[in-house]
Design a protein around this motif. Structure first.
Motif, mmCIF file in Angstrom:
data_model
loop_
_atom_site.group_PDB
_atom_site.id
_atom_site.type_symbol
_atom_site.label_atom_id
_atom_site.label_comp_id
_atom_site.label_asym_id
_atom_site.label_seq_id
_atom_site.Cartn_x
_atom_site.Cartn_y
_atom_site.Cartn_z
ATOM 1 N N TYR A 222 0.845 -1.206 0.000
ATOM 2 C CA TYR A 222 0.000 0.000 0.000
ATOM 3 C C TYR A 222 0.877 1.252 0.000
ATOM 4 C CZ TYR A 222 -2.979 3.540 2.370
ATOM 5 O OH TYR A 222 -3.648 4.688 2.741
ATOM 6 N N VAL A 223 1.872 1.276 0.866
ATOM 7 C CA VAL A 223 2.783 2.425 0.946
ATOM 8 C C VAL A 223 3.578 2.567 -0.349
ATOM 9 C CG1 VAL A 223 4.813 3.355 2.131
ATOM 10 C CG2 VAL A 223 2.957 2.314 3.456
ATOM 11 N N ARG A 224 4.048 1.446 -0.869
ATOM 12 C CA ARG A 224 4.873 1.468 -2.082
ATOM 13 C C ARG A 224 4.102 2.019 -3.278
ATOM 14 N NH1 ARG A 224 7.557 -4.039 -2.573
ATOM 15 N NH2 ARG A 224 5.648 -4.672 -3.648
ATOM 16 N N GLU A 229 3.442 6.654 -7.137
ATOM 17 C CA GLU A 229 2.601 7.640 -7.821
ATOM 18 C C GLU A 229 2.724 9.029 -7.206
ATOM 19 O OE1 GLU A 229 1.011 7.021 -10.590
ATOM 20 O OE2 GLU A 229 1.613 4.896 -10.543
ATOM 21 N N ASN A 230 3.616 9.163 -6.235
ATOM 22 C CA ASN A 230 3.843 10.444 -5.556
ATOM 23 C C ASN A 230 2.550 10.985 -4.943
ATOM 24 O OD1 ASN A 230 5.568 12.471 -4.661
ATOM 25 N ND2 ASN A 230 5.140 13.795 -6.422
ATOM 26 N N ILE A 231 1.806 10.081 -4.314
ATOM 27 C CA ILE A 231 0.552 10.434 -3.646
ATOM 28 C C ILE A 231 0.747 10.270 -2.141
ATOM 29 C CG2 ILE A 231 -1.876 9.802 -3.338
ATOM 30 C CD1 ILE A 231 -1.875 8.754 -6.194
ATOM 31 N N THR A 232 0.318 11.254 -1.400
ATOM 32 C CA THR A 232 0.452 11.171 0.052
ATOM 33 C C THR A 232 -0.724 10.413 0.658
ATOM 34 O OG1 THR A 232 -0.683 13.286 0.361
ATOM 35 C CG2 THR A 232 1.727 13.345 0.179
ATOM 36 N N PHE A 233 -0.484 9.833 1.823
ATOM 37 C CA PHE A 233 -1.556 9.190 2.577
ATOM 38 C C PHE A 233 -1.420 9.632 4.028
ATOM 39 C CE2 PHE A 233 2.071 6.347 2.561
ATOM 40 C CZ PHE A 233 2.183 5.947 3.885
ATOM 41 N N THR A 234 -2.526 9.563 4.757
ATOM 42 C CA THR A 234 -2.506 10.032 6.134
ATOM 43 C C THR A 234 -2.778 8.891 7.108
ATOM 44 O OG1 THR A 234 -4.868 10.547 6.206
ATOM 45 C CG2 THR A 234 -3.381 12.259 5.368
ATOM 46 N N ALA A 235 -2.215 9.017 8.300
ATOM 47 C CA ALA A 235 -2.405 7.990 9.323
ATOM 48 C C ALA A 235 -3.877 7.868 9.718
ATOM 49 C CB ALA A 235 -1.559 8.325 10.542
ATOM 50 N N ASP A 236 -4.633 8.960 9.579
ATOM 51 C CA ASP A 236 -6.048 8.938 9.955
ATOM 52 C C ASP A 236 -6.859 7.964 9.102
ATOM 53 O OD1 ASP A 236 -5.566 10.813 11.874
ATOM 54 O OD2 ASP A 236 -6.245 12.523 10.666
ATOM 55 N N ASN A 237 -6.362 7.698 7.894
ATOM 56 C CA ASN A 237 -7.082 6.808 6.987
ATOM 57 C C ASN A 237 -6.702 5.336 7.155
ATOM 58 O OD1 ASN A 237 -8.465 8.942 5.867
ATOM 59 N ND2 ASN A 237 -7.052 9.194 4.140
ATOM 60 N N ILE A 238 -5.761 5.061 8.053
ATOM 61 C CA ILE A 238 -5.276 3.693 8.258
ATOM 62 C C ILE A 238 -5.723 3.179 9.611
ATOM 63 C CG2 ILE A 238 -3.221 2.242 8.484
ATOM 64 C CD1 ILE A 238 -1.770 4.175 6.625
ATOM 65 N N ALA A 239 -6.251 1.975 9.633
ATOM 66 C CA ALA A 239 -6.640 1.317 10.881
ATOM 67 C C ALA A 239 -6.061 -0.092 10.891
ATOM 68 C CB ALA A 239 -8.157 1.260 11.023
ATOM 69 N N THR A 240 -5.520 -0.487 12.023
ATOM 70 C CA THR A 240 -4.962 -1.830 12.166
ATOM 71 C C THR A 240 -5.654 -2.567 13.297
ATOM 72 O OG1 THR A 240 -3.226 -1.096 13.693
ATOM 73 C CG2 THR A 240 -2.710 -1.054 11.324
ATOM 74 N N PHE A 241 -5.684 -3.892 13.194
ATOM 75 C CA PHE A 241 -6.356 -4.700 14.201
ATOM 76 C C PHE A 241 -5.590 -6.002 14.400
ATOM 77 C CE2 PHE A 241 -8.117 -5.650 10.028
ATOM 78 C CZ PHE A 241 -8.048 -7.028 9.986
ATOM 79 N N THR A 242 -5.989 -6.757 15.404
ATOM 80 C CA THR A 242 -5.434 -8.083 15.653
ATOM 81 C C THR A 242 -6.572 -9.094 15.638
ATOM 82 O OG1 THR A 242 -5.699 -7.948 18.057
ATOM 83 C CG2 THR A 242 -3.633 -7.076 17.121
ATOM 84 N N SER A 260 -16.703 11.411 9.203
ATOM 85 C CA SER A 260 -15.666 12.325 8.723
ATOM 86 C C SER A 260 -16.114 13.137 7.510
ATOM 87 C CB SER A 260 -14.404 11.536 8.374
ATOM 88 O OG SER A 260 -13.429 12.377 7.814
ATOM 89 N N ASP A 261 -15.686 14.384 7.470
ATOM 90 C CA ASP A 261 -15.943 15.229 6.298
ATOM 91 C C ASP A 261 -14.865 15.058 5.234
ATOM 92 O OD1 ASP A 261 -18.235 16.346 7.422
ATOM 93 O OD2 ASP A 261 -17.074 17.891 8.484
ATOM 94 N N SER A 262 -13.786 14.375 5.599
ATOM 95 C CA SER A 262 -12.683 14.172 4.654
ATOM 96 C C SER A 262 -12.284 12.701 4.586
ATOM 97 C CB SER A 262 -11.473 15.020 5.069
ATOM 98 O OG SER A 262 -11.074 14.697 6.387
ATOM 99 N N ALA A 263 -13.294 11.849 4.580
ATOM 100 C CA ALA A 263 -13.055 10.402 4.561
ATOM 101 C C ALA A 263 -12.480 9.970 3.218
ATOM 102 C CB ALA A 263 -14.362 9.657 4.824
ATOM 103 N N PRO A 264 -11.708 8.892 3.186
ATOM 104 C CA PRO A 264 -11.203 8.376 1.909
ATOM 105 C C PRO A 264 -12.355 7.927 1.013
ATOM 106 C CG PRO A 264 -10.830 6.791 3.671
ATOM 107 C CD PRO A 264 -11.270 8.062 4.324
ATOM 108 N N THR A 265 -12.118 7.969 -0.281
ATOM 109 C CA THR A 265 -13.141 7.522 -1.231
ATOM 110 C C THR A 265 -13.033 6.030 -1.503
ATOM 111 O OG1 THR A 265 -11.705 7.993 -3.129
ATOM 112 C CG2 THR A 265 -13.149 9.777 -2.360
#
Length: 356
Positions: A222-224, A229-242, A260-265
């Motif tokens: 995902y990061v790669r 594509e030189n696109i930024t991503f934010t920690a707010d859009n990432i969730a991790t679980f066990t 959220s008003d700025s949720a990912p699409t």
């Protein structure tokens, strides 16, 4: 001071070497050993476990505990049985993997000894001990919580040193030099993310599992893809679980998307099970896929078909067949086991909206 179970193991080992318990014979049953040594059943089982690990004994469920030739390496004490451990046996990708393994084993005259760990290290240890006690000729194992350290790593190292062939499925412990067969999970995560980018999505979330190695590698992809594509991503859009908090995290993630008003699409999900859980939570808020949120997931399971998910294909049948064939060649022809990663492919369905 030497533990009581070790004293008993040493005594039994001495008797085996002196042929008081000849090769091929059975040692006394647990009840008799408890009477002889005046200890608990647990202590007797610990002592027997030590000698099973060392190759002096083989326990057969419902039959008894047999004496093996200590001069024959553990890996050569053939039983024509392969131990197979997976994290789960549920109706997901695992039945197909197990079925394909069993087909190969049956064709070669081998039996399959199956168990599940439920992704719990304590159960993993119990399963390992049971399989070693049964005297399996080799092991095919999906490691438990593969992205975390657990004490069983030392046990695996010991098994490897014994010469017993072992091959990991789906993931591996990266601190151990033991071969594995898996999907190329890093490329899978990148492929899933790139597909969303190609369809005009630049705000992409990630919902992934972090106690299993697959989740970490899919995050790497995902990061790669973003970096390429030189696109930024934010920690707010990432969730991790066990394993333990998966449902709670998925629900909270769905709630955050709606609020959220700025949720990912779009969101990349760890697998189809997680994607289906996310969809059901979103439906409670009258959100639909792909109109309100596009989703790409992994595994291409029956859930991907039910929810029409675009999903990375898991090579279930090929993986199982390849693993079984490799292990048998190792056992019968002493061919070294080698790691293999299957290339990622994407099955396109209707869960992604093109926003280009």
């Amino acid at each position: 001071m030497v533990a009581k179970y070790q004293q008993i193991a040493d005594d039994l080992q001495s008797k085996i070497k002196k042929q008081e318990y000849p090769t091929g014979s059975m040692i006394p049953p647990e009840s008799k050993l408890r009477e002889i040594y005046q200890v608990s059943r647990y202590t007797i089982r610990q002592a027997i476990g030590v000698l099973v690990d060392k190759g002096y004994l083989r326990a057969e469920k419902g039959a008894g505990t047999y004496v093996l030739d200590p001069d024959v390496p553990l890996a050569q004490k053939a039983t024509k049985t392969i131990g197979v451990m997976t994290t789960y046996l549920s109706d997901y990708i695992f039945p197909t993997i197990i079925e394909s393994i069993e087909e190969v084993l049956r064709s070669k005259g081998y039996a399959l000894l199956l168990s599940a760990t439920h992704n719990d290290p304590i159960q993993e240890e119990a399963c390992l001990q049971a399989m070693i006690a049964q005297g399996v000729d080799g092991l095919l194992i999906e490691p438990t919580s593969s992205n975390l350290y657990n004490a069983n790593i030392a046990y695996y190292a010991k098994i490897k040193e014994s010469g017993l062939p072992i091959l990991f499925l789906n993931a591996y412990y990266d601190m151990l030099d033991i071969p594995y067969v898996s999907l190329d999970d890093s490329s899978a995560g990148e492929l899933a993310t790139r597909y969303l980018i190609e369809n005009g999505h630049t705000e992409i979330g990630l919902l992934t599992k972090l106690d299993d190695l697959q989740g970490k590698l899919r995050m790497k992809g995902y990061v790669r893809a973003h970096e390429a594509e030189n696109i930024t991503f934010t920690a707010d859009n990432i969730a991790t679980f066990t394993t333990k908090d998966q449902k709670e995290v998925v629900k909270a993630y769905a709630d955050s998307l709606v609020a959220s008003d700025s949720a990912p699409t779009a969101v990349v999900c760890y697998n189809d099970e997680v994607a289906s859980q996310l969809i059901r939570q979103l439906q409670k808020h009258h959100y639909t896929v792909p109109k309100d949120l596009s989703i790409v997931s992994h595994d291409n399971s029956y859930l991907a078909k039910v929810y029409q998910l675009t999903s990375v294909v898991h090579p279930q049948r090929k993986l199982g067949q390849y693993a079984a064939e490799q292990l048998i060649q190792c056992i019968e022809k002493q061919k070294p086991l080698q790691s293999k990663e299957f290339s990622a492919e994407l099955k396109i369905r209707s869960s992604v909206e093109n926003r280009s």
